[in-house]
Design a protein around this motif. Structure first.
Motif, short mmCIF file in Angstrom:
data_model
loop_
_atom_site.label_atom_id
_atom_site.label_comp_id
_atom_site.label_asym_id
_atom_site.label_seq_id
_atom_site.Cartn_x
_atom_site.Cartn_y
_atom_site.Cartn_z
N ALA A 1 0.84 -1.20 0.00
CA ALA A 1 0.00 0.00 0.00
C ALA A 1 0.87 1.26 0.00
CB ALA A 1 -0.93 -0.01 1.21
N VAL A 2 1.92 1.27 0.81
CA VAL A 2 2.84 2.40 0.85
C VAL A 2 3.55 2.56 -0.49
CG1 VAL A 2 4.97 3.27 1.91
CG2 VAL A 2 3.16 2.33 3.34
N ARG A 3 3.97 1.46 -1.08
CA ARG A 3 4.66 1.50 -2.38
C ARG A 3 3.76 2.12 -3.46
NH1 ARG A 3 5.32 -1.06 -7.19
NH2 ARG A 3 3.58 -2.45 -6.82
N LEU A 4 2.52 1.64 -3.52
CA LEU A 4 1.61 2.12 -4.55
C LEU A 4 1.25 3.59 -4.36
CD1 LEU A 4 -0.83 -0.93 -4.72
CD2 LEU A 4 0.86 -0.27 -6.44
N LYS A 5 0.94 3.98 -3.14
CA LYS A 5 0.48 5.34 -2.88
C LYS A 5 1.63 6.34 -2.79
CE LYS A 5 -2.59 8.46 -1.87
NZ LYS A 5 -3.25 9.08 -2.99
N ASP A 6 2.62 6.03 -1.96
CA ASP A 6 3.67 7.01 -1.68
C ASP A 6 4.84 6.97 -2.65
OD1 ASP A 6 2.14 7.83 0.48
OD2 ASP A 6 3.14 6.50 1.88
N LYS A 7 5.20 5.80 -3.15
CA LYS A 7 6.33 5.73 -4.08
C LYS A 7 5.88 5.95 -5.53
CE LYS A 7 10.27 3.11 -5.63
NZ LYS A 7 10.71 1.83 -6.06
N ALA B 1 -6.29 0.75 -4.67
CA ALA B 1 -7.25 -0.26 -4.21
C ALA B 1 -7.51 -1.30 -5.29
CB ALA B 1 -8.55 0.41 -3.78
N ALA B 2 -7.66 -0.85 -6.53
CA ALA B 2 -7.89 -1.78 -7.64
C ALA B 2 -6.68 -2.69 -7.85
CB ALA B 2 -8.19 -1.00 -8.92
N SER B 3 -5.49 -2.14 -7.76
CA SER B 3 -4.28 -2.93 -7.93
C SER B 3 -4.17 -4.02 -6.87
CB SER B 3 -3.05 -2.04 -7.89
OG SER B 3 -1.87 -2.80 -7.99
N GLN C 1 -7.44 2.21 2.46
CA GLN C 1 -7.11 3.33 3.34
C GLN C 1 -6.74 2.84 4.74
OE1 GLN C 1 -6.71 6.42 2.13
NE2 GLN C 1 -5.84 6.89 4.11
N ARG C 2 -7.43 1.82 5.24
CA ARG C 2 -7.09 1.26 6.55
C ARG C 2 -5.70 0.61 6.53
NH1 ARG C 2 -12.60 0.19 6.56
NH2 ARG C 2 -12.35 -1.89 5.68
N ILE C 3 -5.41 -0.14 5.46
CA ILE C 3 -4.10 -0.78 5.33
C ILE C 3 -3.00 0.27 5.27
CG2 ILE C 3 -2.64 -2.19 3.81
CD1 ILE C 3 -5.23 -3.65 2.94
N LEU C 4 -3.19 1.30 4.44
CA LEU C 4 -2.20 2.37 4.29
C LEU C 4 -2.01 3.13 5.60
CD1 LEU C 4 -0.33 4.01 2.42
CD2 LEU C 4 -2.32 5.45 1.88
N GLY C 5 -3.10 3.44 6.28
CA GLY C 5 -3.01 4.16 7.55
C GLY C 5 -2.24 3.38 8.59
N ALA C 6 -2.50 2.08 8.68
CA ALA C 6 -1.78 1.23 9.64
C ALA C 6 -0.29 1.21 9.31
CB ALA C 6 -2.35 -0.18 9.63
N ALA C 7 0.05 1.10 8.03
CA ALA C 7 1.45 1.06 7.62
C ALA C 7 2.15 2.37 7.96
CB ALA C 7 1.56 0.79 6.12
N ARG C 8 1.52 3.49 7.69
CA ARG C 8 2.14 4.79 7.94
C ARG C 8 2.38 5.02 9.44
NH1 ARG C 8 -1.20 8.60 3.66
NH2 ARG C 8 0.15 8.20 1.86
#
Length: 161
Positions: free
Chosen positions: A39-45, A54-56, A65-72
């Motif tokens: 999730a971090v790779r797709l959104k932030d990188k 989400a589709a990927s 969004q929950r997965i990304l938030g937890a990772a951040r």
């Protein structure tokens, strides 16, 4: 009881799974699941928007969004407190690799190397047997375990952390 979340799709597993800060002071490790890192790779990188991410990964926007938030939160905790990061586990499936033969232009899919598939340099075209090929993308979406139960097989990796 909440329903089991559909597993997230990731492009491929990572090589380096441990990051230890210089001057490590024996804080407990921060565990980041593989789908959280994806999730971090797709959104932030890569800078994709939330819908594309989400589709990927094959999950809803809210789940992404929950997965990304937890990772951040985990990454920020590790950086601010000087804690080591361990990347492992989660509820995910690895995407197939897609190749095109440069000789006959046949297109085919191969399972990921970590799932028992062959490495790219070992593959030959199933149609003509030529070894000259090109990888078309970083993976093809395929259904996770929840969707494959009807077929009696499972491609998901479920690991506890």
């Amino acid at each position: 009881m909440s329903r089991r979340r559909c597993c997230g799709r990731i492009d491929e597993t990572i090589v380096c799974q441990t990051f230890i800060p210089q001057g490590y002071s024996r804080w407990p490790e921060v565990l980041i699941q593989l789908e959280e890192l994806e999730a971090v790779r797709l959104k932030d990188k890569l800078g994709l928007d939330q819908g594309e991410c989400a589709a990927s990964m094959g999950v809803s926007r809210a789940t992404f969004q929950r997965i990304l938030g937890a990772a951040r939160v985990k990454i920020a905790t590790a950086l601010l407190e000087g804690r080591p990061i361990i990347i492992q586990g989660g509820n995910y499936t690895v995407k197939n690799r897609v190749f095109e033969c440069l000789n006959c232009h046949h297109v085919w899919e191969e399972k990921p190397c970590s799932a028992g598939g062959k490495h790219g340099y070992e593959l030959v075209c199933p149609k003509c047997g030529d070894m000259k090929k090109m990888r078309l993308d970083k993976g093809v979406n395929r259904p996770c375990d929840s969707h494959l139960l009807k077929e009696g097989r499972s491609d998901c990796r479920k690991e506890s952390t």
